[in-house]
Design a protein around this motif. Sequence first.
Motif, short mmCIF file in Angstrom:
data_model
loop_
_atom_site.label_atom_id
_atom_site.label_comp_id
_atom_site.label_asym_id
_atom_site.label_seq_id
_atom_site.Cartn_x
_atom_site.Cartn_y
_atom_site.Cartn_z
N CYS A 640 -5.39 -3.53 -6.58
CA CYS A 640 -6.45 -2.46 -7.07
C CYS A 640 -6.24 -1.49 -5.94
O CYS A 640 -6.84 -0.37 -5.95
CB CYS A 640 -7.56 -2.84 -7.50
N TRP A 641 -5.80 -2.06 -4.63
CA TRP A 641 -6.06 -1.17 -3.49
C TRP A 641 -4.49 -0.80 -2.89
O TRP A 641 -4.72 -0.57 -1.67
CB TRP A 641 -7.01 -1.86 -2.42
N ILE A 642 -3.56 -0.84 -3.88
CA ILE A 642 -2.33 -0.59 -3.19
C ILE A 642 -2.11 0.89 -2.85
O ILE A 642 -1.62 1.29 -1.73
CB ILE A 642 -1.32 -0.85 -4.45
N GLY A 643 -3.01 1.79 -3.07
CA GLY A 643 -2.98 3.05 -2.56
C GLY A 643 -3.79 3.22 -1.33
O GLY A 643 -2.89 3.95 -0.51
N GLU A 644 -4.53 2.52 -1.28
CA GLU A 644 -5.09 2.50 0.39
C GLU A 644 -4.14 1.77 1.19
O GLU A 644 -3.96 2.15 2.22
CB GLU A 644 -6.47 1.63 0.48
N ARG A 645 -3.50 0.78 0.90
CA ARG A 645 -2.39 0.24 1.62
C ARG A 645 -1.25 1.01 2.07
O ARG A 645 -0.79 1.22 3.08
CB ARG A 645 -1.88 -1.13 1.08
N ARG A 646 -0.85 1.75 0.82
CA ARG A 646 -0.02 2.72 1.03
C ARG A 646 -0.29 3.94 2.02
O ARG A 646 0.33 4.34 3.08
CB ARG A 646 0.25 3.39 -0.32
N GLU A 647 -1.52 4.25 2.12
CA GLU A 647 -2.12 5.41 2.97
C GLU A 647 -2.21 4.79 4.16
O GLU A 647 -1.86 5.61 5.32
CB GLU A 647 -3.55 5.50 2.43
#
Lengths: 769, 93
Positions: A640-647
């Motif tokens: 659910c926090w893949i976006g934050e990891r990507r960022e």
Amino acid sequence: MVNPVAISNPQDLPGAGFDFRDVRQVFEDAAADMHEQQMLFMDGFSLQDAMAAFEIGEPRLDSGYIAPGDTKVEFNPLALLLPEELCWIIDTALFYEMEWHNGNFMSHSVHTFLYFHHLDYIDPDIVPSYFLNSNDPLRPPELITVVLRAAVAGLLKCCDLTWRELSKGAVQDTEDWQSDKCEVYLLEGTPVRVVISMLEEASVWVSDSPKIPYYWKNHLVWRLQLRKAFLQLLDSNVHRPLQFQVYLRICQESIENIRSQPLHQPSEGSPARLAFDPYVSRSLNTAVPIRVLHVGSFSETLDALDAFFEGLKEISEMAGVHSVSTWKAVGLLHVWNAKLPIAKPYIRSFTQSAFYNGVLVFDQHSPSWLVDRFFHETIGVTWVQFQGYIHHRWVGTSPPPLNTLERDIHKLAISDVKGNWSNQPRRRRQLMKSLIGWHRIYDVLTEMLFDVNVSDLPNNHILLFIPKTVLLWRLSSIREIVLSGFQLEFYSPEEKTFAYWYLTRVFEMELECFENLLAAMPPDTLAYREMIYNQQLTTALQALCASLFIMTIPLLSFNWRRTKPNFFRRYKWAFKPEYEQFVTEPVGQPDLAEFMRVCLGIMKNGVTSSPREGIEFAVGLLRDMLTGSNEPVLGAWAQCWIGERREFIEKLISVAEGLFAVVPAERNRSSLNGALTILSSSPSHPTTSSSPSITVTETVASSSTTVRAANAPNNEQNDDEYDVRDGEGKGKLLRNVRAEKVNLRWDVNVHPWFPIPVVDRHLPGTEVQ
Amino acid sequence: MSSSAIAKLNSLLCQPIRISTTDNRILIGTFAGTDKPLNIIITNAEEYRIDGSEQLPQGRYVSLVMVPWKLIASIEAPGRWFDTSASSSSMYI
């Protein structure tokens, strides 16, 4: 003697029962006879005690001081108000509430709202009848006795619930927040439902009453709704997501409504302006000096409130994921990603409470569940399975210490996860303290395996690598301690070189653990994918740190006499005498001697690997991590926090690319070696005052400052020449060692750990390619 | 003469004292010490603001404070100290 205190009857003065009489002459006579330095103190009282006294009349210390000519306008809690004035009062009170959430004192923030101290005065059962019968059509008295009273009660109760959460101990009083209530009653004894019903009653009155113009009904109802939902939110259990999310949605909708129709400030003579007194501390039980907070724009208050509710929303999402690794990953992303600081102590405290309430994990799981998940999520094998292996193969004389292990792992894993929501210095201290505990578990597990019959097990059986699971958590703690030193701007220029070198060593050990464990873990599990993700990230970080180590070598002073004590102070956590009680050698300890050997090796032989290649490799690897095919790995436990990891990875790439642009290319490797040759053993290298300036440009907070390296030329001559011998202590004397300009700038607002280049077109080898 | 004046002030230590300040405050606490410029230290002090109203002012606890002499409008000791002080003088002088 004229007493300026204007009270007609002396019996009305405080202390009248003591029959006080004038002793001024006694003091003046004694003072005339005293020596210059003479002091009189009662028994047991010293000059040191006297130094702690607040000086009356000193404006910075005396909260009761009123400067001459400072007149106070009397506040009348029963002054009638227009609906727009009431809205402004509620909005300004919200500003002060957010200021308290930001860590300010109550006496500087919410307590300046004078209705806080006059709630009883506006009770409809107490107010005088003439007030209730007032017939100003624009200013109905119910606006005070019903609407304002409910809003004040709601705010008081919200402060009470916030105070209760903050005082649980997850965040630190005086570090993260200020607990001093100044003995003001925050409706601690009033149930939340009573206040909710007051707010509901007020909403109904506003909606139905013909006394309120239609235009103002919405404004008032939105504000009452916001307060009610805010209070319900603070009172509800985050582990009951439906209810929590409903309240959250109402809060966010109310904010949007309020934001959509901004209001004007009340006129200068409006009684609403008297509702706040920044000097209220004069009459409160507090010793805190007065500080006036200037009220910002209301849109900023709404932004702060929005961020607060976003924080609660994330906690609600996290509370639905009962995974230790997910919580750890999200916590680390918050710490690593400088863009996402969790400023509000309430959010940080509430997050920690949602994880562990002191008894249960996620409000329902026992400690053994946590330990089960600890192993399952790290290596894909549960604690129960591990216990089964041990019992089945145990050959020791005494029973295996599994209970102790379980208790220790539970305690440390909880502290490790929760620590990511502590303030940064506190988190660093917690991590330092935990290292001994992790090593204790590692030691017990390693020793335990000697009493387990593993003769028939294949070399890559997971049981053989169980201690590495714990070692991974310990190594990640070490990594975080070193990285936090950059984030907290602890390191002097030359300490940075050591930190990057030490990180490459820690990463090396982590990678070794990943390699061993991946060979033994069940594939196609989330634990496996998470480990692959960590392996990729660690490899990239190691390459970056190795490059930065080489790039920052010119910062070293090679003054080992000074470096040594600094090193032992900075890394004191690694040299605790407690380590001597363990049989197993601690892994991943910092080693200054080894660092010196490596540095001297580079000085003698030059740089053999190019930092440019290392950065290029790291960028390539990080780019690969972002490709679509790698998505299952990138998500793993943090789906659910893949976006934050990507960022986070994108930011890392951006910083690495910036460095790549200024690192000397292959053709210029000699220029770096050139910089290092002055570190070599040439005794003929002159030390002159005309040597180039050896400044290191750094950024502290938002301001850019230039600091000098340890052996700047304007230091004394003795500091320029060091008795540095090679690693074996019998080599040549190295003289005239000096730090060089590295053209790197560390700015935690840009990246928490890595520098950005400072482009200086006058120096060779630093042009942007 | 010099020692007796100081001795008299010394006997006031540990006694409750009431100080009225030039900015309309009353401080009541235990007299803990002083120096030659007459900075008066009182412990366990309560501060009362007199705002001209007829009501007994509400106090607040301010703990340990130092009041410079220039801010002192009046300084008073309890009646019982005068009695003790008088009897001590008659015994020893």
